[in-house]
Design an enzyme around this catalytic site. Structure first.
Site, PDB file in Angstrom:
ATOM      1  N   TYR A  50      38.208 -51.174  32.799  1.00  0.00           N
ATOM      2  CA  TYR A  50      38.938 -51.515  31.570  1.00  0.00           C
ATOM      3  C   TYR A  50      38.937 -50.331  30.587  1.00  0.00           C
ATOM      4  CZ  TYR A  50      38.820 -56.729  32.218  1.00  0.00           C
ATOM      5  OH  TYR A  50      38.983 -58.028  32.626  1.00  0.00           O
ATOM      6  N   GLY A  51      37.934 -49.461  30.738  1.00  0.00           N
ATOM      7  CA  GLY A  51      37.621 -48.467  29.702  1.00  0.00           C
ATOM      8  C   GLY A  51      38.748 -47.552  29.282  1.00  0.00           C
ATOM      9  N   CYS A  63      27.781 -49.727  27.538  1.00  0.00           N
ATOM     10  CA  CYS A  63      28.636 -50.303  28.582  1.00  0.00           C
ATOM     11  C   CYS A  63      27.702 -51.034  29.539  1.00  0.00           C
ATOM     12  CB  CYS A  63      29.400 -49.197  29.316  1.00  0.00           C
ATOM     13  SG  CYS A  63      30.192 -49.748  30.854  1.00  0.00           S
ATOM     14  N   THR A  64      28.090 -52.230  29.924  1.00  0.00           N
ATOM     15  CA  THR A  64      27.158 -53.068  30.697  1.00  0.00           C
ATOM     16  C   THR A  64      26.959 -52.582  32.130  1.00  0.00           C
ATOM     17  OG1 THR A  64      28.975 -54.584  31.237  1.00  0.00           O
ATOM     18  CG2 THR A  64      27.630 -55.099  29.297  1.00  0.00           C
ATOM     19  N   ASP A  89      33.094 -59.707  33.080  1.00  0.00           N
ATOM     20  CA  ASP A  89      33.147 -58.256  32.856  1.00  0.00           C
ATOM     21  C   ASP A  89      34.317 -57.731  33.687  1.00  0.00           C
ATOM     22  OD1 ASP A  89      32.345 -55.594  32.147  1.00  0.00           O
ATOM     23  OD2 ASP A  89      31.286 -55.402  34.034  1.00  0.00           O
ATOM     24  N   CYS A 114      30.935 -57.404  28.472  1.00  0.00           N
ATOM     25  CA  CYS A 114      31.689 -56.162  28.600  1.00  0.00           C
ATOM     26  C   CYS A 114      31.934 -55.635  27.193  1.00  0.00           C
ATOM     27  CB  CYS A 114      33.019 -56.457  29.299  1.00  0.00           C
ATOM     28  SG  CYS A 114      34.124 -55.044  29.398  1.00  0.00           S
ATOM     29  N   ASN A 115      31.422 -54.443  26.904  1.00  0.00           N
ATOM     30  CA  ASN A 115      31.622 -53.881  25.568  1.00  0.00           C
ATOM     31  C   ASN A 115      33.088 -53.613  25.291  1.00  0.00           C
ATOM     32  OD1 ASN A 115      28.791 -53.054  26.550  1.00  0.00           O
ATOM     33  ND2 ASN A 115      28.690 -52.699  24.356  1.00  0.00           N
ATOM     34  N   THR A 116      33.805 -53.131  26.316  1.00  0.00           N
ATOM     35  CA  THR A 116      35.215 -52.772  26.132  1.00  0.00           C
ATOM     36  C   THR A 116      36.046 -54.013  25.814  1.00  0.00           C
ATOM     37  OG1 THR A 116      34.823 -51.083  27.826  1.00  0.00           O
ATOM     38  CG2 THR A 116      37.109 -51.465  27.162  1.00  0.00           C
TER      39      THR A 116
HETATM   40  N1  DGL Z   1      31.256 -52.910  31.730  1.00  0.00           N
HETATM   41  C1  DGL Z   1      32.249 -52.635  30.790  1.00  0.00           C
HETATM   42  C2  DGL Z   1      31.791 -52.349  29.403  1.00  0.00           C
HETATM   43  O1  DGL Z   1      30.742 -52.827  29.037  1.00  0.00           O
HETATM   44  C3  DGL Z   1      33.570 -52.110  31.216  1.00  0.00           C
HETATM   45  C4  DGL Z   1      33.604 -50.808  31.903  1.00  0.00           C
HETATM   46  C5  DGL Z   1      35.011 -50.493  32.352  1.00  0.00           C
HETATM   47  O2  DGL Z   1      35.604 -51.347  33.007  1.00  0.00           O
HETATM   48  O3  DGL Z   1      35.496 -49.411  32.013  1.00  0.00           O
HETATM   49  O4  DGL Z   1      32.438 -51.678  28.664  1.00  0.00           O
END
Ligand code: DGL
Length: 248
Positions: free
Chosen positions: A40-41, A181-182, A8, A71-73
């Site tokens: 990452y978002g 988002c995780t 992630d 990580c969804n992103t």
């Molecule tokens: N935990 C992440 C997700 O599921 C990333 C969040 C991030 O870094 O902005 O999207």
């Protein structure tokens, strides 16, 4: 000896590792938090894809025979490239719009996710499948990742940050809210305190864990190991990772 890589942008993917370990308690895992580049978002899909490849290379060097993109992103930006470029199975996150659409009682579904996830084609395609059946309202969980990475899960400041993004979904009538988002499951106790008691939150992590089992079995990767362990790695400081790991 199978090693499963999990990564992630930060510690959020531990909410997925928690669910995976409930059904695969005997495996070896290497978890990588890319916290030097978190969040990452708000970054471009190209940047997130580049980091996802660099992290995958590292997980492969640690012996990973499958990788969970927790990580969804990163899933939205990079999973197609990862699957095309590497000869191992990848399991990614799916925003749980489908179970939310079938579970909502009033036809209004809220989605909380990063800007990167919400604008990605992957999410837009999922959403369009349900747009006729339910009303979908979305909000970026602005500042949520930073709260989790600084272990601020319950302060008055955390509450006001979470209210800012959660209340518009509640005001729009959402009775079912997808955690897209995780990182967000770590804020769930706070969210439940803010939201009316009948609002349901859906975390896709248990479904992702079940999917991982299927993927490993289909790929012939042996389950169950005689030396279960979790190795925690990060590209930045590891304090949050270690502390959150101790509470999952
Ligand atoms: N935990 C992440 C997700 O599921 C990333 C969040 C991030 O870094 O902005 O999207």
């Amino acid at each position: 000896m199978a090693v499963i890589g999990v990564f992630d942008s930060g510690s959020g993917g531990l909410s997925v590792l928690r669910e995976i370990r409930k059904i695969l308690p005997d495996e070896r895992f290497v978890y990588f938090s890319d916290n030097a580049y978190c969040p990452y978002g708000e970054k471009t899909a190209e940047f997130v894809t580049g980091r996802s490849k660099a992290v995958t290379d590292l997980l492969l060097s640690k012996g990973a025979s499958a990788v969970v993109v927790a990580c969804n992103t990163a899933t939205a930006a990079a999973i197609a490239t990862l699957r095309a470029d590497y000869g191992i199975p990848f399991v990614g996150m799916e925003p749980a719009v489908k179970p939310a659409a079938s579970g909502t009682r009033n036809g209004v579904v809220g989605v909380l996710a990063t800007a990167g996830t919400l604008k990605a084609t992957k999410y837009q395609n999922t959403k369009s499948q349900y747009a006729d059946a339910v009303r979908i309202v979305e909000r970026v969980g602005r500042g949520f990742v930073e709260l989790v990475e600084s272990l601020d899960l319950d302060s008055p400041h955390a509450e006001s940050v979470v209210r800012e993004s959660l209340e518009p979904l509640i005001d729009a009538g959402a009775d079912t809210i997808v955690l897209g988002c995780t990182h967000y499951p770590f804020l769930l106790p706070l969210m439940k305190r803010i939201a009316p008691a009948d609002v349901r939150f859906i975390d896709p992590a248990p479904a992702v864990a079940r999917r991982l089992v299927d993927v490993l079995q289909n790929a012939g990767i042996p389950l169950s190991d005689d030396a279960p362990c979790v190795e925690l790695l990060s590209s930045g400081p590891s304090d949050t990772l270690k502390k959150l790991y101790s509470i999952i």
